[in-house]
Every structure is written in structure tokens, then in C-alpha cells.
Design a protein around this motif. Sequence first.
Motif, PDB file in Angstrom:
ATOM      1  N   ARG A 156      33.177  10.705 -15.350  1.00  0.00           N
ATOM      2  CA  ARG A 156      34.271  11.419 -14.690  1.00  0.00           C
ATOM      3  C   ARG A 156      33.926  12.898 -14.718  1.00  0.00           C
ATOM      4  O   ARG A 156      33.838  13.500 -15.790  1.00  0.00           O
ATOM      5  CB  ARG A 156      35.599  11.175 -15.400  1.00  0.00           C
ATOM      6  CG  ARG A 156      36.792  11.782 -14.643  1.00  0.00           C
ATOM      7  CD  ARG A 156      38.064  11.720 -15.474  1.00  0.00           C
ATOM      8  NE  ARG A 156      38.499  10.383 -15.733  1.00  0.00           N
ATOM      9  CZ  ARG A 156      39.277   9.666 -14.905  1.00  0.00           C
ATOM     10  NH1 ARG A 156      39.688  10.195 -13.777  1.00  0.00           N
ATOM     11  NH2 ARG A 156      39.651   8.445 -15.221  1.00  0.00           N
ATOM     12  N   GLY A 157      33.712  13.474 -13.535  1.00  0.00           N
ATOM     13  CA  GLY A 157      33.245  14.861 -13.499  1.00  0.00           C
ATOM     14  C   GLY A 157      31.841  14.915 -14.091  1.00  0.00           C
ATOM     15  O   GLY A 157      30.907  14.326 -13.572  1.00  0.00           O
ATOM     16  N   THR A 158      31.704  15.616 -15.222  1.00  0.00           N
ATOM     17  CA  THR A 158      30.410  15.650 -15.920  1.00  0.00           C
ATOM     18  C   THR A 158      30.485  14.918 -17.263  1.00  0.00           C
ATOM     19  O   THR A 158      29.512  14.907 -18.007  1.00  0.00           O
ATOM     20  CB  THR A 158      29.978  17.109 -16.178  1.00  0.00           C
ATOM     21  OG1 THR A 158      30.982  17.776 -16.957  1.00  0.00           O
ATOM     22  CG2 THR A 158      29.779  17.856 -14.869  1.00  0.00           C
ATOM     23  N   ALA A 159      31.634  14.315 -17.559  1.00  0.00           N
ATOM     24  CA  ALA A 159      31.833  13.658 -18.854  1.00  0.00           C
ATOM     25  C   ALA A 159      31.459  12.173 -18.790  1.00  0.00           C
ATOM     26  O   ALA A 159      31.960  11.433 -17.936  1.00  0.00           O
ATOM     27  CB  ALA A 159      33.277  13.811 -19.310  1.00  0.00           C
ATOM     28  N   ILE A 160      30.593  11.761 -19.705  1.00  0.00           N
ATOM     29  CA  ILE A 160      30.189  10.359 -19.814  1.00  0.00           C
ATOM     30  C   ILE A 160      30.895   9.745 -21.017  1.00  0.00           C
ATOM     31  O   ILE A 160      30.874  10.303 -22.108  1.00  0.00           O
ATOM     32  CB  ILE A 160      28.660  10.234 -19.981  1.00  0.00           C
ATOM     33  CG1 ILE A 160      27.955  10.738 -18.722  1.00  0.00           C
ATOM     34  CG2 ILE A 160      28.267   8.786 -20.272  1.00  0.00           C
ATOM     35  CD1 ILE A 160      26.448  10.810 -18.856  1.00  0.00           C
ATOM     36  N   LYS A 161      31.528   8.611 -20.800  1.00  0.00           N
ATOM     37  CA  LYS A 161      32.260   7.923 -21.867  1.00  0.00           C
ATOM     38  C   LYS A 161      31.720   6.514 -22.040  1.00  0.00           C
ATOM     39  O   LYS A 161      31.612   5.760 -21.071  1.00  0.00           O
ATOM     40  CB  LYS A 161      33.755   7.867 -21.532  1.00  0.00           C
ATOM     41  CG  LYS A 161      34.600   7.168 -22.590  1.00  0.00           C
ATOM     42  CD  LYS A 161      36.064   7.131 -22.161  1.00  0.00           C
ATOM     43  CE  LYS A 161      36.923   6.406 -23.188  1.00  0.00           C
ATOM     44  NZ  LYS A 161      38.351   6.346 -22.756  1.00  0.00           N
ATOM     45  N   VAL A 162      31.368   6.155 -23.272  1.00  0.00           N
ATOM     46  CA  VAL A 162      30.912   4.798 -23.561  1.00  0.00           C
ATOM     47  C   VAL A 162      32.137   3.903 -23.746  1.00  0.00           C
ATOM     48  O   VAL A 162      33.030   4.198 -24.539  1.00  0.00           O
ATOM     49  CB  VAL A 162      30.043   4.761 -24.840  1.00  0.00           C
ATOM     50  CG1 VAL A 162      29.662   3.320 -25.187  1.00  0.00           C
ATOM     51  CG2 VAL A 162      28.789   5.605 -24.666  1.00  0.00           C
ATOM     52  N   LEU A 163      32.183   2.801 -22.995  1.00  0.00           N
ATOM     53  CA  LEU A 163      33.294   1.865 -23.089  1.00  0.00           C
ATOM     54  C   LEU A 163      32.988   0.703 -24.034  1.00  0.00           C
ATOM     55  O   LEU A 163      33.828   0.306 -24.836  1.00  0.00           O
ATOM     56  CB  LEU A 163      33.647   1.317 -21.705  1.00  0.00           C
ATOM     57  CG  LEU A 163      34.088   2.349 -20.666  1.00  0.00           C
ATOM     58  CD1 LEU A 163      34.324   1.676 -19.321  1.00  0.00           C
ATOM     59  CD2 LEU A 163      35.344   3.086 -21.115  1.00  0.00           C
ATOM     60  N   THR A 164      31.797   0.148 -23.917  1.00  0.00           N
ATOM     61  CA  THR A 164      31.421  -0.977 -24.780  1.00  0.00           C
ATOM     62  C   THR A 164      29.912  -1.134 -24.800  1.00  0.00           C
ATOM     63  O   THR A 164      29.223  -0.704 -23.878  1.00  0.00           O
ATOM     64  CB  THR A 164      32.075  -2.284 -24.273  1.00  0.00           C
ATOM     65  OG1 THR A 164      31.818  -3.329 -25.190  1.00  0.00           O
ATOM     66  CG2 THR A 164      31.514  -2.692 -22.920  1.00  0.00           C
ATOM     67  N   ARG A 215      23.091   8.458 -19.923  1.00  0.00           N
ATOM     68  CA  ARG A 215      22.822   9.840 -19.501  1.00  0.00           C
ATOM     69  C   ARG A 215      21.607   9.890 -18.567  1.00  0.00           C
ATOM     70  O   ARG A 215      21.598  10.636 -17.578  1.00  0.00           O
ATOM     71  CB  ARG A 215      22.607  10.727 -20.725  1.00  0.00           C
ATOM     72  CG  ARG A 215      23.830  10.768 -21.632  1.00  0.00           C
ATOM     73  CD  ARG A 215      23.696  11.764 -22.770  1.00  0.00           C
ATOM     74  NE  ARG A 215      24.876  11.707 -23.623  1.00  0.00           N
ATOM     75  CZ  ARG A 215      26.043  12.264 -23.332  1.00  0.00           C
ATOM     76  NH1 ARG A 215      26.170  12.939 -22.200  1.00  0.00           N
ATOM     77  NH2 ARG A 215      27.071  12.168 -24.152  1.00  0.00           N
ATOM     78  N   ALA A 216      20.598   9.094 -18.896  1.00  0.00           N
ATOM     79  CA  ALA A 216      19.414   9.033 -18.031  1.00  0.00           C
ATOM     80  C   ALA A 216      19.760   8.455 -16.662  1.00  0.00           C
ATOM     81  O   ALA A 216      19.236   8.897 -15.633  1.00  0.00           O
ATOM     82  CB  ALA A 216      18.332   8.194 -18.708  1.00  0.00           C
ATOM     83  N   LEU A 217      20.657   7.471 -16.643  1.00  0.00           N
ATOM     84  CA  LEU A 217      21.092   6.862 -15.391  1.00  0.00           C
ATOM     85  C   LEU A 217      21.788   7.894 -14.494  1.00  0.00           C
ATOM     86  O   LEU A 217      21.523   7.962 -13.289  1.00  0.00           O
ATOM     87  CB  LEU A 217      22.038   5.692 -15.691  1.00  0.00           C
ATOM     88  CG  LEU A 217      22.682   4.994 -14.490  1.00  0.00           C
ATOM     89  CD1 LEU A 217      21.627   4.379 -13.583  1.00  0.00           C
ATOM     90  CD2 LEU A 217      23.665   3.923 -14.968  1.00  0.00           C
ATOM     91  N   VAL A 218      22.673   8.676 -15.086  1.00  0.00           N
ATOM     92  CA  VAL A 218      23.368   9.717 -14.315  1.00  0.00           C
ATOM     93  C   VAL A 218      22.375  10.752 -13.808  1.00  0.00           C
ATOM     94  O   VAL A 218      22.440  11.186 -12.657  1.00  0.00           O
ATOM     95  CB  VAL A 218      24.469  10.384 -15.181  1.00  0.00           C
ATOM     96  CG1 VAL A 218      25.049  11.604 -14.478  1.00  0.00           C
ATOM     97  CG2 VAL A 218      25.569   9.382 -15.511  1.00  0.00           C
TER      98      VAL A 218
END
Length: 283
Positions: free
Chosen positions: A154-162, A253-256
Motif C-alpha cells: 500500500r503506497g510504499t509500505a509492504i506488510k507481511v500477512l502470512t 521487497r525484491a518482488l516490488v
Amino acid sequence: MNTKQKLKLKRFINELALIKGRHTELVSVYVPAGYDLIKVIQHLQQEQGTASNIKDAKTRKCVIDSLEKLIRHLRLFKRTPPNGLAAFSGNIVSQQGKIDIHVWSLEPPEPIKTRIYRCDQTFLVDILKGMLEEKGQYGLIVMDRREATIGTLRGTAIKVLTDLTSGVPGKIRAGGQSAMRYARITEGLAKEFYKRISEAVNKEFLGKPDIKGILIGGPGPTKEEFIEVLNEEIKRKIWAVQDLTYTDEFGLRALVEKSQDVLAKETITEEKLYKYIKKVLPK
């Protein structure tokens, strides 16, 4: 909020942000959707009485005059607009001894939920700015036969869900088993793991309209094998498939990072729309 509404709101915010009061003399009022404007007007009339106690004569005059102009402006409305109303009033001249009171109002593209009155050196535009914040997000999946991590951008923030791990063995000696039998066992375990990942993906992304697109990454052909078991709705949202080595948070992060060109296309398209609409939108 469509692109035209977003551009209009940005311009409105930018205009107000340029105005600075010498003291706490700029009035900001937010009226929630469905709220009675008469009550707001009555409150502002009470604030006029309170403002008469301000010691500094110029500030006192600015505040009282701003409130008076705002009250007159609000009386032009028969009722509160469907999304509420954001209204502002204040002196636009910064020179000492000069007063030029202006009034601005806007029905925002999203409903106002809180009633606010504030008198300060700047207009309160944070609520309107919040409406411009990115509300959509992207689904992220990095995986191989032994590990998977699911997250969002979301925006520049990456959040791990599972994150998930499998029982698929690595390269080990068969110990007497035939190579073909061992391969069949490994393949079966891998397919079971793909199904587990798919179920987790469905839980996080399926039926979620705010998921604008999905990015998938992983080594070799495993990601293509995994995509085959995904729900059709999820498949339609796949924007990019990237070759990656890592399948943990670093992999997200690499994926983004590897998908920046894909993500940039949406921004570029939106900017082109902004430029076009800016030409045709009335000043």
C-alpha cells in the motif's frame, strides 16, 4: 473518487495551504453528512460572542468578520450536501493593517464523519488530504516448493500477512527407492503445498475490491505451476510474474522492486489524465 474529483480536491487543498494567518484567525468548519446546518450557524454565532474577548484588535476583527462571512455563506445552502461540507474563512492579506476576508467551501468526494470548528494560523486541511491517500493495495506472493510468503503493498509500505512452509524434501539420496517413485512423492507434496498457498491467497485477496492487482514471484517454473491451481478471479488480477531467488519478506521487497515498471504504468496513466482534465476543468 474519480480523477477529476481528485484533481479538483488537490487544487482546493493547495490553495488553502498557501494562506497563513498572522495569529489564530483562520476559521475551518467541517459539517458531517446529514448534520443540521442551522446548528452549525448557531454555534458560529456563539463563537462570534467569544471572539469579542480577543485582546488584539486586528485579530479580533479578523475572526469576527470571518465568522460573519462564513455564517452568511452557510445560509445560502438549503441543506447540508450529501457528503457534508468543508468551509473556510479568513484574511488572505498578510500585510499589517490590511484585511480581505475570503470564504471557500467544498462538498468533498467522500463523506465527512466528524463535526469540527477550529480557529488557527492555518486552515485545517488534513481531513481533506486524508481523502487523497491511496486506498487501493496490491497483493504480493513469493513462493517455491518449500516456502511461501503472502503480503500487501500500500503506497510504499509492504506488510507481511502470512508465511507457509511445506514438507517437500530437498535434494536427498533416495536410499534404495527408485528415482521415479521418489519424484512422484515429491511432486505430490509440492501440489498439496500449492493448494495450501492458494487457500491462504483466497483468504487474503478473494472478493477484496481494494486489491488492485497481484504480483507473484519465485524461482524457476514453480510459480507457473502454482498459478495453475489459483482461483480464476485471482488469476485475472495478476499483473506481473517475476523470477526471484528469495521467498521470505526480503523476497516481497525484491518482488516490488522488480515490478516497478508495471506499478509505474498506473501512475503514468493517472498523471496523463490529470494533465488532460486540468486543461478542460473550469478554473
